[in-house]
Scaffold this motif. Structure first.
Motif, short mmCIF file in Angstrom:
data_model
loop_
_atom_site.label_atom_id
_atom_site.label_comp_id
_atom_site.label_asym_id
_atom_site.label_seq_id
_atom_site.Cartn_x
_atom_site.Cartn_y
_atom_site.Cartn_z
N THR A 1 56.39 84.75 41.66
CA THR A 1 55.71 84.36 40.18
C THR A 1 54.34 84.93 40.14
OG1 THR A 1 54.97 82.15 41.27
CG2 THR A 1 57.07 82.29 40.35
N GLN B 1 64.04 79.14 36.45
CA GLN B 1 64.49 77.95 36.44
C GLN B 1 65.99 77.77 36.39
OE1 GLN B 1 66.08 75.82 33.73
NE2 GLN B 1 66.21 74.37 34.95
N LYS C 1 59.62 82.13 33.39
CA LYS C 1 59.78 81.05 33.91
C LYS C 1 61.23 80.23 33.79
CE LYS C 1 57.26 76.36 34.81
NZ LYS C 1 55.93 75.74 34.19
N TYR D 1 58.80 74.20 37.85
CA TYR D 1 59.82 75.01 37.11
C TYR D 1 60.73 74.30 35.92
CZ TYR D 1 58.28 78.69 40.04
OH TYR D 1 57.30 79.59 40.90
#
Length: 339
Positions: free
Chosen positions: A207, A235, A231, A289
């Protein structure tokens, strides 16, 4: 490892207080009851199942502990535990930043496997009451104890679970300053083993690398939009697949940006992670997330559940003619204010 399947067989505790000048070693095992066994089971489970755990292997020609475990028999449990405590205390006594602790050595079984647990339980200070007789009555006082165990909900920062059949190690640890440098002393100096990156560390590396590449190549608003999309993709991979292969994730996030994808891959090559799978299991690791968190230059903070962020009927981002951005929250049935 399943917590309910853990069967505690032997426990011994040694006191490693660097202010004493020598370890206080026990000559007998603990006659433990169900409450203390449950306490130890909880910490064994947290060590073995957390996303900060790393899988390690002994440096066989350098680790004395490895050699001792190869020759281990249950009748040697007490002597082995003493040698482990003395070895760890020598390291602690030479490095004042390493906190004092009780060292719990535990032999246990999980289904078909036998394990040795090395749990360094750093002691904490806390307050309790004390009653003493004064004259014809009692005097209640509040006193500070410096040797208090952590609760079951708190995680140990240094511990190892070793499978005795093949000496595979699952380890958590914290760096402390040694000779002016932060060092993973528990693996490097004590156990003398190598280690892989934990799932939590891998996820953080991925990330941060995505964010850095986007910041370096995009303007402020475009980068913000790209981070939200990235993101959202992470997720989805965590929720639908339980994780992702780094290379495949890059294909999704940088699908139309080959230059940025190449930059990201170079960063992953530095960690030898291009082909690696990232599969965090702990809910606290993946929880961040599940929401998009937005912060404006006007001091407004917005937290949007990820399923609402992906629903155009719930949230819309509008670029205004003057270049500013508006966030439109739609179809609200109930609105509440909290103090």
């Amino acid at each position: 490892m399943v917590k309910e399947e853990i069967r505690i067989e032997k426990i011994i505790v040694h006191i490693l207080d660097s202010t004493v000048g020598m370890p206080v070693l026990s000559d007998t095992e603990i006659d433990f009851g169900s409450d203390f066994a449950d306490f130890i089971k909880e910490h064994i489970y947290k060590v073995s199942s957390g996303d900060d755990v790393r899988t390690c292997s002994f440096y066989e020609n350098e680790s004395e502990i490895c050699q001792m475990l190869r020759e281990y028999r249950d009748e040697d449990f007490i002597n082995l535990s003493k040698k482990l405590a003395e070895s760890l205390y020598t390291i602690m006594n030479s490095n004042v930043d390493i906190p004092s602790a009780d060292l719990v050595i535990v032999r246990f079984r999980d289904r078909d496997h036998e394990y040795l647990g090395i749990l360094k339980i750093n002691l904490r200070s806390n307050y309790t009451h004390r009653t003493s007789a004064v004259g014809e009555g009692n005097a209640n006082q509040i006193v500070k104890y410096k040797a208090v165990f952590p609760t079951e909900s708190q995680r140990l920062t240094e511990a190892a679970i070793i499978r005795l059949s093949d000496l595979q190690i699952r380890l958590v640890e914290k760096k402390y300053e040694i000779n002016g440098e932060k060092v993973n002393y528990f693996s490097y100096l004590f156990l003398k083993c190598n280690s892989s990156l934990s799932p939590k560390t891998k996820l953080n590396i991925v990330t941060r690398a995505i964010e850095r590449v986007q910041d370096d190549n995009l303007d402020e608003y475009t980068a913000c939009e790209a981070k939200m999309r990235a993101k959202c993709i992470i997720q989805e991979e965590l929720e639908n697949n339980g994780g992702f292969v780094v290379e495949s994730l890059a294909d999704r996030i940088f699908d139309e940006q080959p230059q940025m994808r190449n930059e990201f891959q170079e960063k992953m090559e530095h960690y030898d992670m291009v082909k690696q799978e990232v599969t965090p299991q702990n809910e606290t690791t993946v929880r961040k997330y599940q929401k998009q968190c937005l912060y404006t230059d006007t001091g407004i903070e917005i937290k949007i559940p990820m399923e609402r962020y992906k629903d155009s009927n719930s949230v819309e981002f509008i670029t205004n003619p003057d270049g500013t951005v508006s966030v439109l929250i739609k179809n609200i049935e109930h609105l509440a204010a909290k103090y």
